[in-house]
Design a protein around this motif. Structure first.
Motif, PDB file in Angstrom:
ATOM      1  N   ALA A  56      15.762   0.054   1.921  1.00 48.42           N
ATOM      2  CA  ALA A  56      15.036   1.190   1.374  1.00 48.42           C
ATOM      3  C   ALA A  56      13.572   0.820   1.197  1.00 48.42           C
ATOM      4  N   GLY A  57      12.686   1.756   1.492  1.00 52.01           N
ATOM      5  CA  GLY A  57      11.262   1.520   1.324  1.00 52.01           C
ATOM      6  C   GLY A  57      10.530   1.471   2.646  1.00 52.01           C
ATOM      7  N   ARG A  58       9.221   1.230   2.588  1.00 49.94           N
ATOM      8  CA  ARG A  58       8.396   1.157   3.782  1.00 49.94           C
ATOM      9  C   ARG A  58       8.589  -0.184   4.466  1.00 49.94           C
ATOM     10  N   MET A  59       8.673  -0.133   5.790  1.00 48.63           N
ATOM     11  CA  MET A  59       8.865  -1.344   6.566  1.00 48.63           C
ATOM     12  C   MET A  59       7.523  -1.868   7.066  1.00 48.63           C
ATOM     13  N   VAL A  60       7.474  -3.163   7.293  1.00 56.23           N
ATOM     14  CA  VAL A  60       6.313  -3.834   7.867  1.00 56.23           C
ATOM     15  C   VAL A  60       6.781  -4.559   9.122  1.00 56.23           C
ATOM     16  N   MET A  61       5.960  -4.502  10.190  1.00 58.06           N
ATOM     17  CA  MET A  61       6.290  -5.212  11.420  1.00 58.06           C
ATOM     18  C   MET A  61       5.067  -5.960  11.913  1.00 58.06           C
ATOM     19  N   THR A  62       5.275  -7.142  12.483  1.00 56.40           N
ATOM     20  CA  THR A  62       4.186  -7.927  13.043  1.00 56.40           C
ATOM     21  C   THR A  62       4.668  -8.622  14.305  1.00 56.40           C
ATOM     22  N   THR A  63       3.728  -9.061  15.123  1.00 60.87           N
ATOM     23  CA  THR A  63       4.066  -9.856  16.304  1.00 60.87           C
ATOM     24  C   THR A  63       2.985 -10.907  16.497  1.00 60.87           C
ATOM     25  N   ASP A  64       3.359 -12.033  17.088  1.00 60.51           N
ATOM     26  CA  ASP A  64       2.388 -13.120  17.253  1.00 60.51           C
ATOM     27  C   ASP A  64       2.838 -14.018  18.393  1.00 60.51           C
ATOM     28  N   GLY A  65       1.887 -14.783  18.931  1.00 58.94           N
ATOM     29  CA  GLY A  65       2.169 -15.757  19.976  1.00 58.94           C
ATOM     30  C   GLY A  65       1.666 -17.120  19.547  1.00 58.94           C
ATOM     31  N   TYR A  66       2.346 -18.174  19.979  1.00 59.60           N
ATOM     32  CA  TYR A  66       2.020 -19.526  19.533  1.00 59.60           C
ATOM     33  C   TYR A  66       1.857 -20.446  20.736  1.00 59.60           C
ATOM     34  N   ALA A  93       1.011  -8.396   3.588  1.00 61.53           N
ATOM     35  CA  ALA A  93       1.101  -6.996   3.167  1.00 61.53           C
ATOM     36  C   ALA A  93       1.769  -6.861   1.809  1.00 61.53           C
ATOM     37  N   GLY A  94       2.199  -8.000   1.226  1.00 58.97           N
ATOM     38  CA  GLY A  94       2.968  -7.966  -0.010  1.00 58.97           C
ATOM     39  C   GLY A  94       4.443  -7.742   0.238  1.00 58.97           C
ATOM     40  N   ALA A  95       4.868  -7.820   1.499  1.00 56.86           N
ATOM     41  CA  ALA A  95       6.235  -7.488   1.886  1.00 56.86           C
ATOM     42  C   ALA A  95       7.155  -8.701   1.852  1.00 56.86           C
ATOM     43  N   PRO A 160       7.461  -3.614  -1.375  1.00 59.08           N
ATOM     44  CA  PRO A 160       7.817  -3.088  -2.697  1.00 59.08           C
ATOM     45  C   PRO A 160       7.263  -1.674  -2.865  1.00 59.08           C
ATOM     46  N   GLU A 161       7.969  -0.869  -3.624  1.00 64.83           N
ATOM     47  CA  GLU A 161       7.547   0.513  -3.837  1.00 64.83           C
ATOM     48  C   GLU A 161       6.168   0.562  -4.485  1.00 64.83           C
ATOM     49  N   GLY A 162       5.297   1.422  -3.944  1.00 62.26           N
ATOM     50  CA  GLY A 162       3.981   1.656  -4.517  1.00 62.26           C
ATOM     51  C   GLY A 162       2.912   0.668  -4.113  1.00 62.26           C
TER      52      GLY A 162
END
Length: 346
Positions: A56-66, A93-95, A160-162
């Motif tokens: 539940a809540g807003r999702m965060v997505m990221t991608t990276d290369g190493y 993002a605080g996620a 987290p919410e908010g």
């Protein structure tokens, strides 16, 4: 004997083109090395993708290369770095990070023993962070077409919410908090690359910061404006990026910025400025002044923030300069993007 019962020669063997061709050899590589290192219920199903419940809540997505040379360095290797870096991008993002994917491009002739070390480090870093690597891909390229191994990742987490951290939320008077000493990772890499040794070994700071971030969010809540991890380009590039995005200037106190003596000495030897050197286990946060003390106290209580410091403040400045001052009564302004020193102001 079935292909799933055969074992790779992890001690003396190496990757060849058949390990990326989609047949028996590739299945042996995936099952005998990657599944062993990452093992979890999602990978055990053997699908080309993984389904998971959405929190539940807003999702965060990221991608990276190493891409790193050398692949192994004091304090980690490209595998642990890939997990830590992806986790930290989500955490800024605080996620809370949840799941990762990992894609490998492997050079023909790469030793199984080294690949196992890398995969094992990834698995250990993921388990330590409380996340799972739930899907992936493997490709093998001809000898000379890659520098050993390249890794690409993607990660998802939940906010987290908010909570909505963004540079455009920064305001004049906000405090700038740094979680610890600068330059450890970049100097560890460069000293290994140049075969340099020092009286005190310099070890990469590579680490997952999400637990530290959770403590900060609990202490500061919506008073935290934004967080960034100062990786490529170091603190200098990060502060310039924040200044451009926030339309503010920043005034930093040079003597408040922590740098370990061994790192400072190595940077002097190599002709580097610690402010420009990459970090992989540090963060910088811009926070409202009324929560700064509480957030800083939460940081210093955490093992990854015990050397945290308040290093400066945001100021109204249409030019979006970053001022490096020896005291808050005056100093020099440096345009860190170009390296040009601008006139001294008071």
């Amino acid at each position: 004997m079935s292909m799933h019962q055969r074992r790779l020669d992890l001690k003396n063997g190496c990757v060849d083109l058949s390990h990326g061709a989609g047949g028996r050899a590739m299945a042996q590589l995936i099952a005998g090395l990657f599944h062993e290192a990452f093992g979890n219920e999602w990978l055990a199903r053997g699908n080309d993708q993984s389904a998971f419940d959405v929190a539940a809540g807003r999702m965060v997505m990221t991608t990276d290369g190493y891409v790193v040379s050398p692949l192994f360095f004091p304090g980690g290797n490209i595998g642990s770095l890939a997990v830590h870096g992806t986790v930290n991008d989500i955490a800024m993002a605080g996620a809370r990070p949840l799941y990762l994917s990992a894609s490998f491009i492997i050079e023909e002739g790469f030793a199984f023993a080294d690949l196992k070390r890398i995969a094992d480090a990834m698995g250990e870093a993921a388990r330590a962070a409380g996340i799972a690597i739930i899907t992936g891909d493997t490709k093998v390229v001809e000898r000379g077409k890659a520098d050993g191994v390249f890794i690409s990742t993607a990660g998802v987490g939940v906010l987290p919410e908010g909570l909505d951290l963004s540079a455009d939320k920064a305001r004049p008077g906000d405090r700038v908090l740094l979680s610890g000493s600068l330059g450890d990772h970049g100097v560890a890499i460069m000293s290994k690359r140049q075969n340099l040794t020092f009286d005190t070994e310099i070890v990469s700071d590579s680490a997952s910061l999400h637990d530290l971030v959770a403590d900060m969010v609990a202490a500061g809540g919506q008073g935290i404006r934004l967080m960034r991890d100062p990786t490529r380009g170091g603190l200098a590039a990060t502060m310039n990026e924040i200044a451009q995005q926030s339309n503010l200037g920043f005034r930093l106190l040079e003597e408040a910025i922590p740098v370990k003596p061994a790192v400072a000495a190595a940077c002097e030897l190599l002709g580097l400025d610690p402010l420009h050197v990459a970090n992989e286990g540090k963060l910088v946060a811009v926070v409202a002044p009324e929560v700064a003390d509480a957030v800083l106290a939460a940081m210093t209580r955490h093992p990854l923030g015990r050397d945290a410091a308040d290093i400066g403040e945001a100021v109204a400045d249409d030019h979006r300069f970053v001022q490096m001052a020896t005291s808050f009564g005056g100093g020099r302004i440096v345009d860190w993007l170009s390296g040009e020193q601008l006139p001294r102001i008071c």
